[in-house]
Design a protein around this motif. Structure first.
Motif, PDB file in Angstrom:
ATOM      1  N   PHE A 136      92.035  14.344  25.553  1.00  0.00           N
ATOM      2  CA  PHE A 136      92.114  15.324  24.476  1.00  0.00           C
ATOM      3  C   PHE A 136      93.347  15.134  23.605  1.00  0.00           C
ATOM      4  CE2 PHE A 136      88.894  17.301  27.092  1.00  0.00           C
ATOM      5  CZ  PHE A 136      87.980  17.645  26.117  1.00  0.00           C
ATOM      6  N   LEU A 137      94.335  14.392  24.108  1.00  0.00           N
ATOM      7  CA  LEU A 137      95.469  14.077  23.245  1.00  0.00           C
ATOM      8  C   LEU A 137      94.996  13.309  22.016  1.00  0.00           C
ATOM      9  CD1 LEU A 137      98.637  14.142  23.007  1.00  0.00           C
ATOM     10  CD2 LEU A 137      98.517  11.753  23.667  1.00  0.00           C
ATOM     11  N   ALA A 138      94.007  12.424  22.239  1.00  0.00           N
ATOM     12  CA  ALA A 138      93.467  11.655  21.116  1.00  0.00           C
ATOM     13  C   ALA A 138      92.935  12.590  20.036  1.00  0.00           C
ATOM     14  CB  ALA A 138      92.360  10.729  21.618  1.00  0.00           C
ATOM     15  N   VAL A 139      92.199  13.621  20.471  1.00  0.00           N
ATOM     16  CA  VAL A 139      91.659  14.574  19.498  1.00  0.00           C
ATOM     17  C   VAL A 139      92.805  15.333  18.827  1.00  0.00           C
ATOM     18  CG1 VAL A 139      90.170  16.582  19.192  1.00  0.00           C
ATOM     19  CG2 VAL A 139      89.554  14.808  20.841  1.00  0.00           C
ATOM     20  N   VAL A 149      95.952  14.427  18.298  1.00  0.00           N
ATOM     21  CA  VAL A 149      96.808  13.661  17.399  1.00  0.00           C
ATOM     22  C   VAL A 149      96.017  13.049  16.245  1.00  0.00           C
ATOM     23  CG1 VAL A 149      98.368  11.685  17.243  1.00  0.00           C
ATOM     24  CG2 VAL A 149      98.426  13.159  19.248  1.00  0.00           C
ATOM     25  N   PHE A 150      94.862  12.480  16.568  1.00  0.00           N
ATOM     26  CA  PHE A 150      94.108  11.743  15.549  1.00  0.00           C
ATOM     27  C   PHE A 150      92.942  12.534  14.985  1.00  0.00           C
ATOM     28  CE2 PHE A 150      96.068   8.613  18.314  1.00  0.00           C
ATOM     29  CZ  PHE A 150      96.628   7.725  17.411  1.00  0.00           C
ATOM     30  N   GLY A 151      92.696  13.701  15.540  1.00  0.00           N
ATOM     31  CA  GLY A 151      91.437  14.367  15.222  1.00  0.00           C
ATOM     32  C   GLY A 151      91.490  15.471  14.187  1.00  0.00           C
ATOM     33  N   TRP A 152      92.651  15.656  13.506  1.00  0.00           N
ATOM     34  CA  TRP A 152      92.768  16.797  12.587  1.00  0.00           C
ATOM     35  C   TRP A 152      91.620  16.844  11.580  1.00  0.00           C
ATOM     36  CZ3 TRP A 152      95.980  20.705  13.510  1.00  0.00           C
ATOM     37  CH2 TRP A 152      97.121  20.478  14.270  1.00  0.00           C
ATOM     38  N   MET A 194      87.558  23.269  17.624  1.00  0.00           N
ATOM     39  CA  MET A 194      87.544  22.154  18.569  1.00  0.00           C
ATOM     40  C   MET A 194      88.964  21.633  18.765  1.00  0.00           C
ATOM     41  SD  MET A 194      85.880  19.997  20.483  1.00  0.00           S
ATOM     42  CE  MET A 194      86.248  18.412  21.239  1.00  0.00           C
ATOM     43  N   ARG A 212      88.733  15.137  11.918  1.00  0.00           N
ATOM     44  CA  ARG A 212      87.469  14.705  12.499  1.00  0.00           C
ATOM     45  C   ARG A 212      86.749  15.843  13.213  1.00  0.00           C
ATOM     46  NH1 ARG A 212      85.861   9.272  13.616  1.00  0.00           N
ATOM     47  NH2 ARG A 212      87.231   7.796  12.596  1.00  0.00           N
ATOM     48  N   VAL A 213      87.495  16.835  13.631  1.00  0.00           N
ATOM     49  CA  VAL A 213      86.865  17.950  14.354  1.00  0.00           C
ATOM     50  C   VAL A 213      87.235  19.267  13.685  1.00  0.00           C
ATOM     51  CG1 VAL A 213      86.887  16.722  16.569  1.00  0.00           C
ATOM     52  CG2 VAL A 213      88.802  18.187  15.954  1.00  0.00           C
TER      53      VAL A 213
END
Lengths: 488, 338
Positions: free
Chosen positions: A111-114, A116-119, A126, A121-122
């Protein structure tokens, strides 16, 4: 000191674990902060909370990467340098490490990926969920590690099997192992330490912005919520630390006696040394200031009953007294300092003059190393105070080291670790400073230039992470970044 | 089910999961020097940016599970392989932080340094994994006290080095097939050419290793006679390897990538078949080998750990699926990129 493989392995473990532990406390503490900021954003829709969450997430990510990179070393090192110990405890200790991997690390890193990189994308919901999962993963991780370490302090739920060098500990009762006599207390203390550290970290950076007159709204919001956390947690540390120390009289009397440099049991109430220089040879405390009967009062709740001293412990089972005493006392002293500055800041906040009291803000800016020091010293007191045992009462540290690893091999790896860690630390500070100098990205239009300026790194490409110009949610809107932001 | 056998299989699953997942991001690191421009290097790093960390957790969990289930193996191998494992740690550390730090400054010297440490860390880690597998396949000088009786140089033998080279070629192929999925335009066309070259190198080494193993490593084939059903996996493996060029040729990169996943899974399976029931084979005296029974934790611990695995693994698979779904599609360099 004789630099054999044992000494070098101990040195290497101390070096690598202390360096590693610079990072997890902030991960744990900031995790909680990000969750609360994102929750406020979801609740109020105020973009300032989102801006703050984004900023602290960037800091979090750099810190997390360092924690992961240095954490793998810890897991390998039980096998490489302490293989005899690993054979002895694998049945018990290995289970906790494996549980940490399955329950905590996957959750955190996924979930760190989401986070840091997911602003973009989700959805915000979420993203909030991801923040919760990362924070939860960090806490799970601390649970299993503290359980494993507490089992070394107060082993429970096991029996010994085999003879001589083939002897090992096997689990008889998993939950008794998990909830061994010290794990809950020590876990609480560790978590409190992490939250104090994160709160002072946030206050240090926020105070710096306030003093420089930059990102003022952001800094006030961050400072205020961190101050509440710091005040609550430093007071909690006092109460909880007292309860924990009282437990020690039953579980690890040698450690308690060493922490207080209490050599002779004597009769009547035991005094407490506020400071002093313990002399292990002569079994006295030089230049000490002692408050009569205070240790008895703290430990037993009365002023009559003496506290068991080191004279009740065989000389060969003593921990190094001076190091345990100093690290413990310094940690407690820092704890009182945290309480004092937090309460003072709360008072001035209530009076409405906190953000104009520049000297106090400077104190907060420069206080940042202190909670790190306090966390490290706490572990030093805990681990050095457990010596000469690696598993209290069961296995001596001298018996746990790998048999086939030579001193030159260990010396080689210590030198390499030192060089690499020094380089990493320099780079980490550089990147951290870069992020702090850059500050949070602006919320309102018309400010990006002013914010990007002090870092000296204007948006050359418009792509670089952390530059002020690019749109947050619509990459590629290049020409009018400020407008694209205000349209959100 | 026999718990010792269960843990042997589960460790195999964790190892295969690690090799498949971290395999492609290590492969991207190995291919990193082959793109020249800064923008392309950032695309390569960002293709694995959100994923590598989760992939590496498979290794950490494999290590923890080995410690818990077979502590004797963990202790013997980790202390015996001291110097290579330290080198592996340095490689992994450098790799991790070079991604984090590389694009934080504009300076070309800064970026060049982290580019090379990213490549060096990825290539060295992969090679060392291969060397470790090769040594395990060939057997090691393990004494009656279960301690490694040799020096670091005893681990440097032709067969482990060859497996190290095969590991580098396999991950480079795997990484190039992954990059084909994540890139577009002119860069993708170049990646397409890499697919062919990487497959060629992989195929040569794969055939060579197969022949070498059959001729020189009798340990590796003993179970094939006892358990004829493993020949099914051999057949599937040949199909998977054969399907890689077919899929590349037909322009189906996803099928090619899944075929290389299957190939890696099959290779890990063969590694397990070669070892079973041993985990560490003693070249001094077979009776001193560590196997799934004499090196294991107690039945109680294995049962507790099995329950933890049953509880945890569905979540792990679910997160992995969610993360790969969220970050599907071509790499776009944006505000949050490395």
């Amino acid at each position: 000191m004789d630099f054999d493989a044992l000494t070098l392995s101990r040195l290497q473990f101390a070096l690598t674990v202390m360096f590693h532990y610079l990072f997890p406390p902030l991960t744990i503490g900031l995790g909680g902060l990000m969750v609360s900021l994102e929750a406020m954003y979801l609740k109020t829709g105020d973009r300032q909370y989102e801006q703050a969450a984004r900023f602290w997430t960037k800091i979090f990510a750099v810190n997390f990467a360092m924690g992961v990179a240095t954490g793998i070393v810890m897991e390998f090192q039980f096998g490489t340098n302490w293989s005899t110990y690993s054979r002895f405890v694998g049945d018990v200790f290995g289970s906790a490490l494996a549980a940490e991997g399955i329950f905590a690390f996957f959750l955190e890193s996924g979930f760190l990926a989401v986070l840091v990189f997911g602003w973009d994308r989700v959805s915000p919901k979420m993203h909030f969920f991801a923040a919760c999962m990362v924070a939860l993963g960090a806490v799970f991780s601390s649970i299993w590690i503290v359980v494993a370490n507490s089992w070394q302090q107060t082993p429970a739920g096991f029996h010994l099997v085999g003879e001589g060098t083939a002897m090992r500990a096997e689990i008889t009762d998993f939950w008794a192992m998990v909830f061994n006599p010290s794990s809950v207390h020590r876990l609480l203390h560790v978590l409190i330490g992490c939250y104090i550290l994160a709160a002072f970290f946030v206050m240090s950076i926020s105070a710096y912005y306030l003093l420089r007159g930059r990102h003022v709204d952001f800094a006030k919001k961050s400072f205020g919520s961190a101050l509440i956390l710091a005040t609550g947690m430093s007071l909690a540390a006092l109460v909880q630390g007292d309860i924990q120390a009282r437990k020690l009289k039953d579980t690890q009397p040698a450690k308690l006696a060493a922490m207080e440099a209490h050599f002779h049991t004597g009769t009547g109430g035991t005094p407490l040394y506020v400071f002093g220089l313990p002399d292990e040879e002569k079994q006295t405390v030089k230049y000490g200031l002692a408050i009569p009967k205070l240790l008895s009062l703290l430990v037993h709740g009365n002023t009559r009953e003496p506290v068991a001293g080191l004279d009740r412990i065989p000389r060969s089972d003593w921990p190094p007294v001076a190091m345990t005493f100093h690290s413990f006392h310094l940690m407690v002293g820092l704890g009182f300092f945290f309480i004092a500055v937090s309460l003072l800041a709360c008072f001035l906040w209530w009076r409405g003059t906190l953000f104009q009291t520049r000297w106090l803000l400077w104190v907060f800016v420069w206080s940042i190393p202190l909670p790190y020091l306090a966390n490290q010293l706490g572990w030093v007191a805990a681990e050095v105070g457990r010596q000469p045992w690696v598993v209290y009462g069961l296995m001596r540290t001298t018996d746990g080291v790998s048999k086939v690893v030579s001193a030159p091999q260990t010396l080689g790896s210590i030198i390499l670790f030192s060089l690499i860690y020094a380089l990493l630390f320099a780079v980490f500070l550089y990147v951290l400073n870069d992020k702090i100098q850059h500050g949070p990205d602006p919320v309102t239009p018309g400010r990006p230039g002013g914010d990007a300026g002090p870092g000296g790194l204007a948006a050359v490409t418009g792509l670089r992470a952390g530059t002020g110009g690019a749109s947050l949610t619509m990459p590629g809107d290049g020409p009018a970044p400020a407008d694209s932001q205000s349209s959100n | 089910m026999d718990l010792n056998l269960f843990w042997f299989v589960l460790l195999g699953v964790l190892l295969a999961g690690y090799a498949i997942l971290d395999g492609f991001d290590l492969g991207v690191g190995i291919l990193h020097p082959f793109v020249r421009t800064d923008a392309e290097r950032r695309i390569l790093m960002n293709s694995i940016g959100p994923l590598w960390d989760g992939n590496e957790v498979w290794l950490v969990t494999f290590g923890g599970a080995l410690f818990a289930a077979f502590p004797e193996v963990y202790a013997t191998v980790f202390s015996g392989f001291y110097t290579p494992f330290m080198a592996l740690l340095f490689a992994l550390i450098f790799r991790a932080v070079s991604m984090e730090f590389r694009s934080k400054r504009e300076s070309p010297a800064w970026r060049r340094f982290w580019d090379w440490s990213f490549f060096g860390g990825s290539a060295l880690a992969t090679f060392l994994f291969g060397v470790a597998v090769g040594n395990a396949m060939q057997g090691m000088p393990i004494g009656p006290d279960r301690e490694f009786q040799g020096g670091t140089l005893d681990l440097v033998r032709p067969y482990p080095l060859l497996i190290g080279a095969l590991a580098v070629a396999t991950f480079a192929l795997h990484g190039s097939l992954y990059l084909h999925l994540k890139t577009e335009g002119e860069l993708q066309q170049r990646v397409h050419r890499w697919n062919w070259r990487a497959f060629g190198i992989f195929l040569v080494l794969y055939l060579f290793v197969t022949i070498y193993t059959l001729v020189q490593i009798p340990l590796a084939t003993r179970n094939f006679e006892r358990q004829p059903w493993v020949w099914i996996v051999v057949a599937l493996n040949i199909l998977a390897v054969g399907n890689i060029p077919r899929a590349i040729y037909r322009g189906r990169p996803l099928a090619a990538f899944f075929s290389s996943c299957a190939t890696i899974a099959a290779l890990t399976f063969f590694f397990g078949v070669a070892l079973f029931p041993e985990l560490v084979h003693s070249s001094l005296n077979p009776a001193w080998s560590l196997d799934v029974y004499n090196a294991a934790s107690s039945q109680k611990t294995l049962a507790i750990m099995r329950n933890i695995a049953f509880l945890g693994m569905p979540f792990v698979l679910a997160y992995t699926a969610v993360i790969f779904w969220v970050f599907r599609g071509k790499v776009k360099i944006g505000h949050f990129s490395y």
